[in-house]
Scaffold this motif. Structure first.
Motif, PDB file in Angstrom:
ATOM      1  N   ILE A 196      -2.321   2.172 -12.403  1.00 39.75           N
ATOM      2  CA  ILE A 196      -1.898   0.997 -11.886  1.00 39.75           C
ATOM      3  C   ILE A 196      -2.483  -0.084 -11.803  1.00 39.75           C
ATOM      4  O   ILE A 196      -3.471   0.669 -11.196  1.00 39.75           O
ATOM      5  N   VAL A 197      -1.773  -1.276 -12.334  1.00 44.02           N
ATOM      6  CA  VAL A 197      -2.688  -2.225 -12.183  1.00 44.02           C
ATOM      7  C   VAL A 197      -2.138  -3.117 -11.088  1.00 44.02           C
ATOM      8  O   VAL A 197      -1.273  -3.805 -10.685  1.00 44.02           O
ATOM      9  N   ALA A 198      -3.166  -3.514  -9.755  1.00 49.38           N
ATOM     10  CA  ALA A 198      -3.082  -4.367  -8.846  1.00 49.38           C
ATOM     11  C   ALA A 198      -3.275  -5.562  -9.348  1.00 49.38           C
ATOM     12  O   ALA A 198      -4.622  -6.438  -8.642  1.00 49.38           O
ATOM     13  N   THR A 199      -2.993  -6.469 -10.170  1.00 46.31           N
ATOM     14  CA  THR A 199      -3.264  -7.777  -9.789  1.00 46.31           C
ATOM     15  C   THR A 199      -2.266  -8.859 -10.956  1.00 46.31           C
ATOM     16  O   THR A 199      -0.906  -8.147 -10.733  1.00 46.31           O
ATOM     17  N   PHE A 204       0.655   1.810 -18.790  1.00 44.59           N
ATOM     18  CA  PHE A 204       0.614   1.125 -17.342  1.00 44.59           C
ATOM     19  C   PHE A 204       1.437   0.450 -16.725  1.00 44.59           C
ATOM     20  O   PHE A 204       2.408   0.273 -17.375  1.00 44.59           O
ATOM     21  N   ILE A 205       1.444   0.271 -15.204  1.00 43.08           N
ATOM     22  CA  ILE A 205       2.241   0.589 -14.385  1.00 43.08           C
ATOM     23  C   ILE A 205       2.101  -0.412 -13.283  1.00 43.08           C
ATOM     24  O   ILE A 205       0.731  -0.704 -12.479  1.00 43.08           O
ATOM     25  N   PRO A 206       2.561  -1.541 -13.598  1.00 43.72           N
ATOM     26  CA  PRO A 206       2.553  -2.777 -12.522  1.00 43.72           C
ATOM     27  C   PRO A 206       2.460  -2.252 -11.067  1.00 43.72           C
ATOM     28  O   PRO A 206       2.970  -1.558 -10.769  1.00 43.72           O
ATOM     29  N   ALA A 207       1.512  -2.354 -10.329  1.00 43.07           N
ATOM     30  CA  ALA A 207       1.638  -2.429  -8.550  1.00 43.07           C
ATOM     31  C   ALA A 207       2.308  -3.089  -8.066  1.00 43.07           C
ATOM     32  O   ALA A 207       2.561  -4.183  -8.585  1.00 43.07           O
ATOM     33  N   PRO A 208       3.184  -2.312  -6.938  1.00 38.07           N
ATOM     34  CA  PRO A 208       4.857  -3.312  -6.916  1.00 38.07           C
ATOM     35  C   PRO A 208       4.006  -3.651  -5.412  1.00 38.07           C
ATOM     36  O   PRO A 208       3.068  -3.396  -4.710  1.00 38.07           O
ATOM     37  N   PRO A 209       4.279  -5.685  -5.341  1.00 40.31           N
ATOM     38  CA  PRO A 209       5.208  -5.704  -3.737  1.00 40.31           C
ATOM     39  C   PRO A 209       5.685  -5.745  -3.151  1.00 40.31           C
ATOM     40  O   PRO A 209       6.554  -4.890  -2.337  1.00 40.31           O
ATOM     41  N   ASP A 210       5.844  -5.856  -1.272  1.00 37.55           N
ATOM     42  CA  ASP A 210       6.137  -5.919  -0.643  1.00 37.55           C
ATOM     43  C   ASP A 210       7.133  -6.493  -0.669  1.00 37.55           C
ATOM     44  O   ASP A 210       7.520  -7.598   0.763  1.00 37.55           O
ATOM     45  N   ASN A 211       7.768  -6.180  -1.768  1.00 38.42           N
ATOM     46  CA  ASN A 211       8.958  -7.214  -1.575  1.00 38.42           C
ATOM     47  C   ASN A 211      10.305  -6.524  -2.636  1.00 38.42           C
ATOM     48  O   ASN A 211      10.109  -5.678  -3.130  1.00 38.42           O
ATOM     49  N   SER A 212      11.523  -7.078  -3.136  1.00 37.36           N
ATOM     50  CA  SER A 212      12.171  -6.239  -3.935  1.00 37.36           C
ATOM     51  C   SER A 212      11.871  -5.969  -5.358  1.00 37.36           C
ATOM     52  O   SER A 212      12.320  -5.426  -5.739  1.00 37.36           O
ATOM     53  N   CYS A 213      11.195  -6.514  -5.748  1.00 34.35           N
ATOM     54  CA  CYS A 213      10.392  -7.156  -6.993  1.00 34.35           C
ATOM     55  C   CYS A 213       9.327  -6.014  -7.461  1.00 34.35           C
ATOM     56  O   CYS A 213       8.727  -5.283  -6.660  1.00 34.35           O
ATOM     57  N   ALA A 214       9.820  -5.759  -8.923  1.00 35.91           N
ATOM     58  CA  ALA A 214       8.916  -4.235  -9.462  1.00 35.91           C
ATOM     59  C   ALA A 214       7.280  -4.861  -9.317  1.00 35.91           C
ATOM     60  O   ALA A 214       6.504  -4.199  -9.576  1.00 35.91           O
ATOM     61  N   CYS A 215       7.268  -5.730  -9.659  1.00 36.65           N
ATOM     62  CA  CYS A 215       5.854  -6.449 -10.538  1.00 36.65           C
ATOM     63  C   CYS A 215       6.489  -7.795  -9.787  1.00 36.65           C
ATOM     64  O   CYS A 215       6.318  -8.526  -8.650  1.00 36.65           O
ATOM     65  N   GLU A 248      -2.337  11.507 -12.486  1.00 36.40           N
ATOM     66  CA  GLU A 248      -3.554  11.363 -13.294  1.00 36.40           C
ATOM     67  C   GLU A 248      -3.649   9.698 -13.273  1.00 36.40           C
ATOM     68  O   GLU A 248      -4.832   9.183 -14.393  1.00 36.40           O
ATOM     69  N   ALA A 249      -2.944   8.819 -13.085  1.00 34.58           N
ATOM     70  CA  ALA A 249      -2.776   7.033 -12.920  1.00 34.58           C
ATOM     71  C   ALA A 249      -4.292   6.543 -12.105  1.00 34.58           C
ATOM     72  O   ALA A 249      -3.814   7.300 -10.773  1.00 34.58           O
ATOM     73  N   LYS A 250      -5.110   5.612 -12.881  1.00 41.09           N
ATOM     74  CA  LYS A 250      -5.964   5.839 -12.067  1.00 41.09           C
ATOM     75  C   LYS A 250      -5.841   3.805 -11.689  1.00 41.09           C
ATOM     76  O   LYS A 250      -4.959   3.130 -12.158  1.00 41.09           O
ATOM     77  N   LEU A 251      -5.847   3.755 -10.551  1.00 34.59           N
ATOM     78  CA  LEU A 251      -6.101   2.464  -9.692  1.00 34.59           C
ATOM     79  C   LEU A 251      -6.562   1.365 -10.283  1.00 34.59           C
ATOM     80  O   LEU A 251      -7.598   1.733  -9.346  1.00 34.59           O
ATOM     81  N   ILE A 252      -5.989   0.372 -10.227  1.00 31.19           N
ATOM     82  CA  ILE A 252      -7.551  -0.381 -10.681  1.00 31.19           C
ATOM     83  C   ILE A 252      -6.594  -2.235 -10.704  1.00 31.19           C
ATOM     84  O   ILE A 252      -6.127  -2.340 -10.071  1.00 31.19           O
ATOM     85  N   ALA A 253      -8.056  -2.932  -9.572  1.00 30.06           N
ATOM     86  CA  ALA A 253      -7.525  -3.351  -9.048  1.00 30.06           C
ATOM     87  C   ALA A 253      -8.284  -4.818  -9.315  1.00 30.06           C
ATOM     88  O   ALA A 253      -9.853  -4.772  -9.385  1.00 30.06           O
ATOM     89  N   LEU A 287       0.849  -1.170  -0.250  1.00 24.68           N
ATOM     90  CA  LEU A 287       0.043  -0.229  -0.090  1.00 24.68           C
ATOM     91  C   LEU A 287       1.037   1.034   0.196  1.00 24.68           C
ATOM     92  O   LEU A 287       0.509   2.555  -0.275  1.00 24.68           O
ATOM     93  N   GLU A 288       1.900   1.017   1.080  1.00 29.31           N
ATOM     94  CA  GLU A 288       2.611   2.464   0.656  1.00 29.31           C
ATOM     95  C   GLU A 288       3.920   2.813  -0.557  1.00 29.31           C
ATOM     96  O   GLU A 288       3.729   3.632  -0.608  1.00 29.31           O
ATOM     97  N   LYS A 289       4.060   1.467  -1.367  1.00 29.28           N
ATOM     98  CA  LYS A 289       4.392   2.045  -2.667  1.00 29.28           C
ATOM     99  C   LYS A 289       3.662   2.109  -3.866  1.00 29.28           C
ATOM    100  O   LYS A 289       4.074   3.064  -4.028  1.00 29.28           O
ATOM    101  N   ILE A 290       2.969   1.821  -3.617  1.00 26.88           N
ATOM    102  CA  ILE A 290       1.411   1.847  -4.357  1.00 26.88           C
ATOM    103  C   ILE A 290       1.367   3.773  -4.170  1.00 26.88           C
ATOM    104  O   ILE A 290       0.581   4.480  -5.543  1.00 26.88           O
ATOM    105  N   THR A 291       1.054   4.214  -2.646  1.00 23.29           N
ATOM    106  CA  THR A 291       0.591   6.223  -2.592  1.00 23.29           C
ATOM    107  C   THR A 291       1.428   6.143  -3.149  1.00 23.29           C
ATOM    108  O   THR A 291       1.338   7.160  -3.690  1.00 23.29           O
ATOM    109  N   ARG A 292       2.864   5.847  -2.647  1.00 24.57           N
ATOM    110  CA  ARG A 292       4.447   6.645  -3.497  1.00 24.57           C
ATOM    111  C   ARG A 292       3.919   7.318  -4.831  1.00 24.57           C
ATOM    112  O   ARG A 292       3.893   8.365  -5.490  1.00 24.57           O
ATOM    113  N   LEU A 293       3.307   6.186  -5.524  1.00 27.03           N
ATOM    114  CA  LEU A 293       3.180   5.837  -6.737  1.00 27.03           C
ATOM    115  C   LEU A 293       1.896   6.561  -7.551  1.00 27.03           C
ATOM    116  O   LEU A 293       2.370   7.062  -8.576  1.00 27.03           O
ATOM    117  N   LYS A 294       1.193   7.072  -6.876  1.00 29.24           N
ATOM    118  CA  LYS A 294       0.179   7.482  -6.566  1.00 29.24           C
ATOM    119  C   LYS A 294      -0.187   9.317  -6.916  1.00 29.24           C
ATOM    120  O   LYS A 294       0.272   9.689  -7.660  1.00 29.24           O
TER     121      LYS A 294
END
Ligand code: 13P
Ligand code: SF4
Length: 338
Positions: free
Chosen positions: A254-257, A274-285, A215-220, A203-210
Motif C-alpha cells: 500500500i503506497v502512501a505517496t 501496488f495499491i495506492p493509499a486512498p485520500p480522505d475524499n471520494s478519490c481512490a488515489c 499481507e500488504a506492507k504499508l510504505i510511506a 488513516l481509516e481507509k488505509i486501516t481497512r485496506l490493511k
C-alpha cells in the motif's frame, strides 16, 4: 503561487490560447519529443510524480536529490524539467549556463507556498543562534535564507552533519521535521508548513485496506503525518520507496505517496501488486494537482518553443546556491550520491 517570473512571451502565448490549439491530434508526440531532444541537445528530467507518458519519454527519472544532481552535471544545452517550479529553479541555480524550461510555469507546490520569504525571515530573526536547514521544496528566497538544504533522501545525514548541541530550525515541512526529530533525537524548531498531497491520506481507509490485504506492507513518504508514519512498514523518499519494493521479499504494497511513483514500481516489479493509499475524499488515489499540470503536449510545446523559461535574479541565484552546494557536498561525503 508567489515569486514567479513569467516571461512576457509566455503571457502572450497563454493570452492567445495558443497552448490549447497548437497541437495536431494526429502527431506522434513521443517521436516529436525524441526528435527535439536531438535537434536541441535537450535532456528531459522527470520526477516520479509525473504522468506515465512523461516518465516514459524522460532521460532521467528521480527524486529531488537525484534530479538536482543530474541538473548540476548535465552537458545538454537545454534542461526540460518535468516537475514543479522549485525543482526547475534548483536546476537553474545549479547550472545557470543552461536554458531551463518547465512545461507549465504554474506547476507550483503547496509546501513551498507555505513558507513566504518575509515571514520566514522574521521567524529566523527570532532564532538568531539557530542553523537553518530547509527542505528543497521551497522557493529560491527561502533557500537563500537557509544554511543547508536537504531532501527526504538525505535529511538524516544533513542533520547529523550539524553538531549535536547546535540548535536547528527546520523548514518548511512540519511532518518531515517531526519525523526527523524522532529519528535523530534532535529538537529542531519546525516551521508550520505541509504538503497538501501527503496530509490528506485517510488513516481509516488505509486501516481497512490493511485488513483486506493483511499481507500488504504499508510504505510511506516522510511528508505524511505522524499517525500514518507510525503504522508504516517502511518510510523513505520516492527513490528509497521504489528501491524497497524492488529489494523486499514481499509482493503487495500500500503506497502512501503521490500515485505517479506506482508507474515505476509496477514497471520494475511487474509480478507485484501496488495499491495506492486512498485520500480522505471520494478519490481512490492521490494526485498532486501541481505535478499533474504538466502534460505530454505541454512538454512537447515547451521543447519546441523553448518556453516557459526559468529566469532568475543573479544575486538571488548565488545566495540560493550556497546551501544547495553544502547539501551536495555532505551527500557526496556520506556516499549518498556519486
Ligand atoms: P522526493 O522525490 O525527493 O522524495 O520528494 C517528494 C516530493 O514531494 C516532491 O515534491
Ligand atoms: Fe509539493 Fe506535495 Fe506536490 Fe510534492 S506532492 S510538489 S510537496 S504539493
Amino acid at each position: 503561487m508567489a515569486d514567479i517570473n513569467i516571461a512576457p512571451e509566455v503571457l502572450d502565448i497563454e493570452k492567445k490560447g495558443f497552448l490549447d490549439r497548437a497541437i495536431d491530434p494526429a502527431m506522434d508526440l513521443f517521436a516529436a519529443i525524441e526528435r527535439l531532444k536531438k535537434e536541441k541537445n535537450a535532456v528531459v528530467l522527470a520526477h516520479y510524480y509525473q504522468e506515465a507518458d512523461i516518465q516514459d519519454v524522460a532521460d532521467y527519472i528521480g527524486d529531488s536529490l537525484g534530479l538536482a544532481q543530474q541538473a548540476e552535471k548535465t552537458s545538454a544545452d537545454m534542461i526540460v524539467f518535468a516537475g514543479v517550479h522549485f525543482m526547475a529553479e534548483t536546476a537553474k541555480i545549479l547550472n545557470p549556463g543552461k536554458k531551463v524550461v518547465l512545461p507549465d510555469l504554474k506547476a507550483g507546490c503547496s509546501l513551498a507556498d507555505s513558507a513566504p520569504a518575509p515571514l520566514f525571515r522574521q521567524f529566523r530573526e527570532k532564532h538568531p543562534d539557530h542553523v537553518v536547514i530547509s527542505y528543497i521544496n521551497c522557493t529560491a528566497e527561502i533557500k537563500a535564507l537557509s544554511d543547508i538544504i536537504c531532501t527526504s533522501g538525505n535529511a538524516e545525514k544533513i542533520i547529523e552533519s550539524v553538531p549535536a548541541d547546535q540548535p536547528i530550525i527546520f523548514a518548511p515541512d512540519k511532518n518531515l521535521g517531526a519525523y526527523l526529530n524522532k529519528k535523530t533525537g534532535r529538537n529542531m524548531v519546525l516551521w508550520n508548513g505541509a504538503c497538501m498531497v501527503h496530509e490528506i491520506f485517510s488513516l481509516e481507509k488505509i486501516t481497512r485496506l490493511k485488513v483486506r490485504h493483511p499481507e500488504a506492507k504499508l510504505i510511506a513518504h516522510p511528508e505524511c503525518e505522524d499517525p500514518l508514519l507510525r503504522i508504516a512498514d517502511f518510510i523513505g523518499s520516492t527513490t528509497q520507496l521504489l528501491k524497497f519494493t524492488q529489494q523486499d521479499a514481499g509482493s503487495d504494497y500500500i503506497v502512501a505517496t503521490e500515485t505517479g511513483i506506482l508507474h515505476q514500481m509496477q514497471k520494475a516489479s511487474p509480478q507485484k501488486n501496488f495499491i495506492p493509499a486512498p485520500p480522505d475524499n471520494s478519490c481512490a488515489c492521490n494526485d498532486c494537482p501541481h505535478m499533474k499540470l504538466n502534460t505530454l503536449e505541454k512538454l512537447y510545446l515547451c521543447m519546441e518553443y523553448e518556453l516557459p523559461e526559468i529566469l532568475m535574479d543573479e544575486e538571488l541565484r548565488i545566495a540560493a546556491k550556497k546551501p544547495i552546494e553544502r547539501m551536495l557536498d555532505i551527500s557526496r561525503a556520506a556516499g549518498l550520491i556519486g
